[in-house]
Design a protein around this motif. Structure first.
Motif, PDB file in Angstrom:
ATOM      1  N   TRP A  55       0.589   0.699  17.391  1.00  0.00           N
ATOM      2  CA  TRP A  55       2.022   0.464  17.237  1.00  0.00           C
ATOM      3  C   TRP A  55       2.463   0.405  15.776  1.00  0.00           C
ATOM      4  N   LEU A  56       1.645  -0.176  14.905  1.00  0.00           N
ATOM      5  CA  LEU A  56       2.036  -0.331  13.499  1.00  0.00           C
ATOM      6  C   LEU A  56       0.976   0.277  12.582  1.00  0.00           C
ATOM      7  N   PRO A  57       1.388   0.907  11.478  1.00  0.00           N
ATOM      8  CA  PRO A  57       0.404   1.471  10.535  1.00  0.00           C
ATOM      9  C   PRO A  57      -0.320   0.356   9.780  1.00  0.00           C
ATOM     10  N   GLN A  58      -1.565   0.615   9.427  1.00  0.00           N
ATOM     11  CA  GLN A  58      -2.349  -0.353   8.652  1.00  0.00           C
ATOM     12  C   GLN A  58      -3.040   0.394   7.508  1.00  0.00           C
ATOM     13  N   GLY A  59      -3.069  -0.260   6.356  1.00  0.00           N
ATOM     14  CA  GLY A  59      -3.685   0.366   5.183  1.00  0.00           C
ATOM     15  C   GLY A  59      -2.971   1.650   4.796  1.00  0.00           C
ATOM     16  N   ILE A  60      -1.657   1.549   4.635  1.00  0.00           N
ATOM     17  CA  ILE A  60      -0.818   2.743   4.438  1.00  0.00           C
ATOM     18  C   ILE A  60      -1.213   3.533   3.182  1.00  0.00           C
ATOM     19  N   HIS A  61      -1.338   4.841   3.325  1.00  0.00           N
ATOM     20  CA  HIS A  61      -1.617   5.744   2.209  1.00  0.00           C
ATOM     21  C   HIS A  61      -1.124   7.144   2.599  1.00  0.00           C
ATOM     22  N   PHE A  62      -1.016   8.010   1.632  1.00  0.00           N
ATOM     23  CA  PHE A  62      -0.561   9.384   1.899  1.00  0.00           C
ATOM     24  C   PHE A  62      -1.602  10.411   1.445  1.00  0.00           C
TER      25      PHE A  62
END
Length: 302
Positions: free
Chosen positions: A55-62
């Motif tokens: 449901w939710l992103p974790q450890g956001i990166h691109f």
């Protein structure tokens, strides 16, 4: 002046409530897959591989997008896809609308025969091998025009446009005839301006078809410079393990490696899917109003 505002009854409230609930659920079923895909492309890749991102992103990166965009040949494939989408859509609109207008004119010589001659290609085709031989004899192997020429006249779009043009009052063309307008003038300055809704609809059909197509690349193109983005996606989906390994090795060759941002096979699939889908998602909302109107107007006479 007496207020004529309609007073909703209990049945209306119940009906509207059910509509809101059903349409909300339908919207969520359409949006959630894209949302799930997106949050998995920007989350910690080790968590994504384990299926822990829901449901939710974790450890956001691109980093996934950055690494995908560095793949050799991807930029060229984007240019090929954009080129065939733009040129293919424009030429399909010109060819299909002009032929559709011609078929709408009663004075067109043997128009019913020619019209059915075009429509029969919707139901029958010669098959892949004769099609391939024909394209080869025409010199369209490893040729960008193979993406454009076969789709200049689209029978289904021709039906929609012809039906729409026949719904335009004939008195308008009669007035143009009295002013001395020829067929080209009437087509360019009368029919096309009045046909914006159906033209926008056909543009969406053609653009989406061109953008998503990859089978013609699979059969006709052996030179990588003509690979479309969708064919690259097809290749990478089949080779995602090897691709992820190569990217991991390239990342390992650097000073330090952050495993959370090193691309995985799952990350390859999801990120490329997003890269392919995003352009269509960005364009469609601007044409949605014309798309709905065009479908309804073009379907009036069947």
């Amino acid at each position: 002046m007496k207020d004529l505002k309609y007073k909703l009854t209990t049945g209306d409230y119940v009906f509207n409530s059910i509509n809101y609930v059903v349409l909300t659920l339908f919207t969520l079923t359409c949006v959630i897959p894209f949302y799930y895909l997106f949050i998995n492309t920007i989350s910690d890749n080790t968590l994504v591989t384990k299926g822990l991102i829901v449901w939710l992103p974790q450890g956001i990166h691109f980093a996934n997008y950055i690494q995908i965009l560095k793949i050799d040949g991807l930029f060229n494939s984007v240019l090929v896809s954009v080129g065939r989408t733009v040129l293919g859509t424009v030429l399909t609109l010109v060819g299909t609308t002009f032929l559709g207008y011609a078929f709408s004119r009663p004075e067109f010589w043997k128009r019913k025969i020619w019209y059915r001659f075009v429509l029969i290609t919707m139901y029958f085709n010669a098959g892949i091998i004769p099609w391939y031989i024909n394209m080869k004899n025409l010199g369209l192997l490893n040729n960008f025009l193979a993406y454009i020429i076969p789709s200049i006249v689209a029978p289904f779009s021709l039906i929609l446009f012809k039906t729409y043009v026949e719904s335009i009052p004939s008195s308008l063309e009669e007035s143009a005839d009295m002013d001395g307008a020829g067929y080209m003038t009437k087509y360019a300055r009368l029919i096309m301006p009045l046909s914006k809704p159906i033209v926008a609809t056909l543009a969406v059909f053609s653009a989406v078809g061109q953008w998503n197509s990859f089978t013609d690349t699979l059969f006709l193109m052996t030179d990588p410079k003509y690979y479309s983005l969708q064919y690259m996606l097809y290749q990478y989906l089949n080779e995602s393990n090897a691709l992820a390994d190569s990217l991991r090795q390239a990342a390992a060759a650097g000073s330090q490696v952050n495993l959370a941002t090193v691309l995985t096979p799952t990350g390859v699939k999801m990120t490329i899917s997003m890269v392919v889908v995003i352009p269509i998602l960005c364009v469609y909302p601007f044409l949605q109003r014309y798309f709905v109107n065009g479908i309804m107007l073009g379907a009036v006479k069947g």
